[in-house]
Design an enzyme around this catalytic site. Structure first.
Site, PDB file in Angstrom:
ATOM      1  N   HIS A  75       2.866 -29.828  18.597  1.00  0.00           N
ATOM      2  CA  HIS A  75       2.563 -31.225  18.892  1.00  0.00           C
ATOM      3  C   HIS A  75       2.747 -31.490  20.389  1.00  0.00           C
ATOM      4  CE1 HIS A  75       3.690 -32.530  14.517  1.00  0.00           C
ATOM      5  NE2 HIS A  75       2.706 -31.649  14.558  1.00  0.00           N
ATOM      6  N   TYR A 206       8.973 -41.720  14.461  1.00  0.00           N
ATOM      7  CA  TYR A 206      10.341 -42.224  14.325  1.00  0.00           C
ATOM      8  C   TYR A 206      10.242 -43.748  14.290  1.00  0.00           C
ATOM      9  CZ  TYR A 206      12.168 -37.619  15.875  1.00  0.00           C
ATOM     10  OH  TYR A 206      12.476 -36.287  15.991  1.00  0.00           O
ATOM     11  N   PRO A 298      21.117 -35.592  13.299  1.00  0.00           N
ATOM     12  CA  PRO A 298      19.816 -34.915  13.376  1.00  0.00           C
ATOM     13  C   PRO A 298      18.721 -35.658  14.158  1.00  0.00           C
ATOM     14  CG  PRO A 298      20.183 -35.799  11.167  1.00  0.00           C
ATOM     15  CD  PRO A 298      21.460 -35.991  11.927  1.00  0.00           C
ATOM     16  N   LYS A 302      18.280 -31.443  17.495  1.00  0.00           N
ATOM     17  CA  LYS A 302      18.875 -30.517  18.471  1.00  0.00           C
ATOM     18  C   LYS A 302      19.737 -29.398  17.879  1.00  0.00           C
ATOM     19  CE  LYS A 302      17.324 -32.032  22.294  1.00  0.00           C
ATOM     20  NZ  LYS A 302      15.985 -31.607  21.945  1.00  0.00           N
ATOM     21  N   TYR A 390      13.952 -34.371  24.713  1.00  0.00           N
ATOM     22  CA  TYR A 390      13.434 -34.051  23.380  1.00  0.00           C
ATOM     23  C   TYR A 390      12.867 -32.624  23.338  1.00  0.00           C
ATOM     24  CZ  TYR A 390      11.358 -34.810  18.798  1.00  0.00           C
ATOM     25  OH  TYR A 390      11.057 -34.720  17.466  1.00  0.00           O
TER      26      TYR A 390
HETATM   27  P1  FAD Z   1      24.311 -22.681   9.777  1.00  0.00           P
HETATM   28  O1  FAD Z   1      22.847 -22.845   9.675  1.00  0.00           O
HETATM   29  O2  FAD Z   1      25.179 -23.649   9.050  1.00  0.00           O
HETATM   30  O3  FAD Z   1      24.658 -21.205   9.365  1.00  0.00           O
HETATM   31  C1  FAD Z   1      25.979 -20.773   9.109  1.00  0.00           C
HETATM   32  C2  FAD Z   1      25.970 -19.649   8.098  1.00  0.00           C
HETATM   33  O4  FAD Z   1      27.289 -19.187   7.928  1.00  0.00           O
HETATM   34  C3  FAD Z   1      25.474 -20.117   6.737  1.00  0.00           C
HETATM   35  O5  FAD Z   1      24.444 -19.285   6.267  1.00  0.00           O
HETATM   36  C4  FAD Z   1      26.715 -20.055   5.870  1.00  0.00           C
HETATM   37  O6  FAD Z   1      26.433 -19.716   4.528  1.00  0.00           O
HETATM   38  C5  FAD Z   1      27.529 -18.964   6.568  1.00  0.00           C
HETATM   39  N1  FAD Z   1      28.952 -19.053   6.286  1.00  0.00           N
HETATM   40  C6  FAD Z   1      29.717 -20.157   6.131  1.00  0.00           C
HETATM   41  N2  FAD Z   1      30.977 -19.821   5.818  1.00  0.00           N
HETATM   42  C7  FAD Z   1      31.016 -18.475   5.793  1.00  0.00           C
HETATM   43  C8  FAD Z   1      32.040 -17.537   5.516  1.00  0.00           C
HETATM   44  N3  FAD Z   1      33.278 -17.926   5.177  1.00  0.00           N
HETATM   45  N4  FAD Z   1      31.742 -16.239   5.573  1.00  0.00           N
HETATM   46  C9  FAD Z   1      30.483 -15.816   5.888  1.00  0.00           C
HETATM   47  N5  FAD Z   1      29.482 -16.657   6.142  1.00  0.00           N
HETATM   48  C10 FAD Z   1      29.742 -17.980   6.095  1.00  0.00           C
HETATM   49  N6  FAD Z   1      18.282 -28.863  14.145  1.00  0.00           N
HETATM   50  C11 FAD Z   1      17.235 -28.751  14.985  1.00  0.00           C
HETATM   51  O7  FAD Z   1      17.353 -28.055  15.999  1.00  0.00           O
HETATM   52  N7  FAD Z   1      16.039 -29.391  14.779  1.00  0.00           N
HETATM   53  C12 FAD Z   1      15.859 -30.204  13.703  1.00  0.00           C
HETATM   54  O8  FAD Z   1      14.767 -30.724  13.499  1.00  0.00           O
HETATM   55  C13 FAD Z   1      16.970 -30.394  12.802  1.00  0.00           C
HETATM   56  N8  FAD Z   1      16.845 -31.176  11.721  1.00  0.00           N
HETATM   57  C14 FAD Z   1      17.857 -31.203  10.792  1.00  0.00           C
HETATM   58  C15 FAD Z   1      17.667 -31.965   9.670  1.00  0.00           C
HETATM   59  C16 FAD Z   1      18.675 -32.018   8.713  1.00  0.00           C
HETATM   60  C17 FAD Z   1      18.465 -32.861   7.480  1.00  0.00           C
HETATM   61  C18 FAD Z   1      19.881 -31.260   8.879  1.00  0.00           C
HETATM   62  C19 FAD Z   1      20.968 -31.278   7.830  1.00  0.00           C
HETATM   63  C20 FAD Z   1      20.068 -30.505  10.019  1.00  0.00           C
HETATM   64  C21 FAD Z   1      19.068 -30.475  10.985  1.00  0.00           C
HETATM   65  N9  FAD Z   1      19.212 -29.705  12.150  1.00  0.00           N
HETATM   66  C22 FAD Z   1      18.187 -29.658  13.064  1.00  0.00           C
HETATM   67  C23 FAD Z   1      20.466 -28.978  12.405  1.00  0.00           C
HETATM   68  C24 FAD Z   1      20.380 -27.494  12.041  1.00  0.00           C
HETATM   69  O9  FAD Z   1      19.965 -27.343  10.706  1.00  0.00           O
HETATM   70  C25 FAD Z   1      21.747 -26.814  12.273  1.00  0.00           C
HETATM   71  O10 FAD Z   1      22.261 -27.224  13.511  1.00  0.00           O
HETATM   72  C26 FAD Z   1      21.628 -25.278  12.234  1.00  0.00           C
HETATM   73  O11 FAD Z   1      21.493 -24.833  10.902  1.00  0.00           O
HETATM   74  C27 FAD Z   1      22.861 -24.606  12.868  1.00  0.00           C
HETATM   75  O12 FAD Z   1      22.754 -23.208  12.729  1.00  0.00           O
HETATM   76  P2  FAD Z   1      24.057 -22.299  12.636  1.00  0.00           P
HETATM   77  O13 FAD Z   1      23.554 -20.911  12.515  1.00  0.00           O
HETATM   78  O14 FAD Z   1      24.989 -22.647  13.718  1.00  0.00           O
HETATM   79  O15 FAD Z   1      24.782 -22.763  11.310  1.00  0.00           O
HETATM   80  C1  DHB Z   2      12.796 -33.053  11.395  1.00  0.00           C
HETATM   81  C2  DHB Z   2      14.160 -33.135  11.516  1.00  0.00           C
HETATM   82  C3  DHB Z   2      14.697 -33.870  12.545  1.00  0.00           C
HETATM   83  O1  DHB Z   2      16.033 -33.947  12.681  1.00  0.00           O
HETATM   84  C4  DHB Z   2      13.900 -34.521  13.461  1.00  0.00           C
HETATM   85  O2  DHB Z   2      14.463 -35.251  14.447  1.00  0.00           O
HETATM   86  C5  DHB Z   2      12.538 -34.427  13.338  1.00  0.00           C
HETATM   87  C6  DHB Z   2      11.983 -33.678  12.301  1.00  0.00           C
HETATM   88  C7  DHB Z   2      12.222 -32.259  10.279  1.00  0.00           C
HETATM   89  O3  DHB Z   2      12.997 -31.792   9.445  1.00  0.00           O
HETATM   90  O4  DHB Z   2      11.008 -32.111  10.225  1.00  0.00           O
END
Ligand code: FAD
Ligand code: DHB
Length: 398
Positions: A75, A206, A298, A302, A390
């Site tokens: 986009h 948004y 969210p 980021k 963004y």
């Molecule tokens: P996680 O994805 O949480 O991965 C951690 C891993 O560690 C998991 O697989 C878990 O099972 C594992 N783990 C936990 N405990 C243990 C243990 N004891 N032993 C071994 N393994 C373990 N971010 C964006 O950048 N853009 C977006 O558009 C966006 N939208 C979002 C929308 C929603 C609704 C949500 C909830 C989040 C969104 N995020 C977004 C945030 C993003 O999903 C997280 O910041 C991202 O998953 C972080 O990655 P991570 O690898 O740090 O942690």
């Molecule tokens: C999505 C998630 C977000 O947090 C956002 O700001 C925009 C889009 C998504 O899941 O598509």
């Protein structure tokens, strides 16, 4: 107890852990991942959707971006909608050519897992009882039980990367006496749905409406992703499909009329929202990356992108350590990461406050919020600031 050895033991196969393993592999540093969930679970968890240009570039540099480039949506802008009218932010033009990529987090995970296993990398899925030992010595270890209840295994390593998300065991392994945790909770949450319907718009919308925030996003030509602001303590059982659609129609409506395309809802859930930062992100030979160290609400999209950025800083430090015997970049890991993290925290809180209805606000504060929306969509200076944050701020190594 079975003992194995690697250079970097990684806890967690989320975006942070997997991206770290790939980057280390590319520069010839060995790693092993332990993950508490099954492969099916991590590949099926619905979360983020928006990738910054820097995250897309990283995926391509690692040779794992082919499907993203084919199936992702690129986009050039997005819309802020308020007072029944849409205002486009042309992020591409305002940032000299950057794109916003919509490609689901679980697709990123599938691509990273498949490629890592193809390279012969080790990921222990479905492990139990993960614990960290001797993180402040020169030979740290992690212990875990294969398949949750097998015999304890120990991995000896040079470094531990705590990529285990907000609830994992890594952050608590930093003694509380040297850890400062900054936190802000919000009174609202996001109800997210996936629906089988073609996109209602070409770009993300948004919306700030009197009844609360709504977000229209996409996943594929057949699937839309939508979010609604709800009360932080709300229960998904209170939200029938009819109620969700009625609220989405109301909040996304425009004066000229907006055609929100409905379809069957096949996934729905509510997530709470918080801002959180742990300082330091490193203790001894333990380095935290991603949600283990910081959480953003969210709204600014980021979280995953910050996780990707942390891993790039960490890889740079590990490369200098192994290839040039220089520990100085690792020693500066917290400082370099948090400089970027705090700016993303600032932006995520700004977007959250800009777009959500705070029902405790006075009529005066509501007017200030609408004035701010008018300002960021009508001033070029403010639009540039919004757009550059963004699409993602640059990585600053010094
Ligand atoms: P996680 O994805 O949480 O991965 C951690 C891993 O560690 C998991 O697989 C878990 O099972 C594992 N783990 C936990 N405990 C243990 C243990 N004891 N032993 C071994 N393994 C373990 N971010 C964006 O950048 N853009 C977006 O558009 C966006 N939208 C979002 C929308 C929603 C609704 C949500 C909830 C989040 C969104 N995020 C977004 C945030 C993003 O999903 C997280 O910041 C991202 O998953 C972080 O990655 P991570 O690898 O740090 O942690
Ligand atoms: C999505 C998630 C977000 O947090 C956002 O700001 C925009 C889009 C998504 O899941 O598509």
């Amino acid at each position: 107890m079975g003992i194995t050895r690697t250079q970097v033991a990684i806890i967690g196969a989320g975006p942070a852990g997997l991206l770290l393993a790939h980057q280390l592999h590319q520069i010839g540093i060995e790693s092993v991942i332990v993950e508490s969930r099954t492969r099916e679970e991590i590949e099926g968890t619905i979360r983020a959707g928006v990738l910054e240009q820097g995250t897309v570039d990283l995926m391509n540099r690692l040779g794992v971006g082919d499907r993203m480039m084919k199936e992702g949506h690129f986009h050039e802008g997005f819309e802020l909608r308020f007072n029944g009218k849409g205002h486009r932010i042309n992020a591409h033009e305002l940032t000299q050519g950057k794109y916003i990529t919509v490609y689901a987090q679980h697709e990123v995970i599938k691509d990273l897992v498949a490629a890592r296993l193809r390279q012969g990398g080790t990921i222990h899925f479905n492990v139990g009882d993960v614990s960290l030992h001797d993180v402040d010595g020169s030979s740290p270890k992690i212990r875990f039980r294969p398949d949750k209840d097998g015999e304890l295994q120990e991995i000896h390593c040079d470094f531990i990367a705590g990529c285990d998300g907000f609830h994992g065991p890594s952050r608590p392994a930093i003694p509380q006496s040297i850890r400062t945790e900054y936190q802000k909770l919000y009174p609202f949450g996001w109800l997210g749905i996936l629906t089988e319907a073609p996109p209602s718009a070409l770009e993300l919308i948004y919306a700030n409406h009197d009844r609360g925030f709504a977000l229209l996003s996409t996943r594929s030509p057949q699937i839309q992703r939508l979010y609604l602001q709800v009360d932080a303590k709300d229960d998904i059982a209170n939200w029938s499909d009819d109620r969700i659609w009625s609220e989405l129609h109301t909040r996304l409506e425009t004066r000229e009329g907006f055609n929100l395309i409905e379809g069957p809802i096949f996934q729905k859930g509510i997530v709470s929202m918080r801002s959180f930062v742990c300082d330091p992100m490193q203790y001894g030979r333990l380095f935290l990356a991603g949600d283990a160290a910081h959480i953003v609400p969210p709204t600014g999209a980021k979280g995953l992108n910050l996780a990707a950025a942390d891993t790039q800083f960490l890889v740079r430090g590990l490369e200098a350590y192994y290839k040039q015997g220089r520990p100085d970049l690792l020693e500066r890991y917290t400082e370099v990461c948090l400089r970027r993290v705090w700016k993303a925290e600032r932006f995520s809180m700004f977007m959250t406050n800009l777009l959500h209805r705070n029902f405790d606000h006075s009529p005066f504060e509501r007017q200030i919020q609408l004035a701010e929306l008018d300002y960021v969509t009508s001033s070029r200076a403010a639009s540039v600031s919004l757009a550059e944050n963004y699409v993602g701020l640059p990585m600053q190594y010094d």
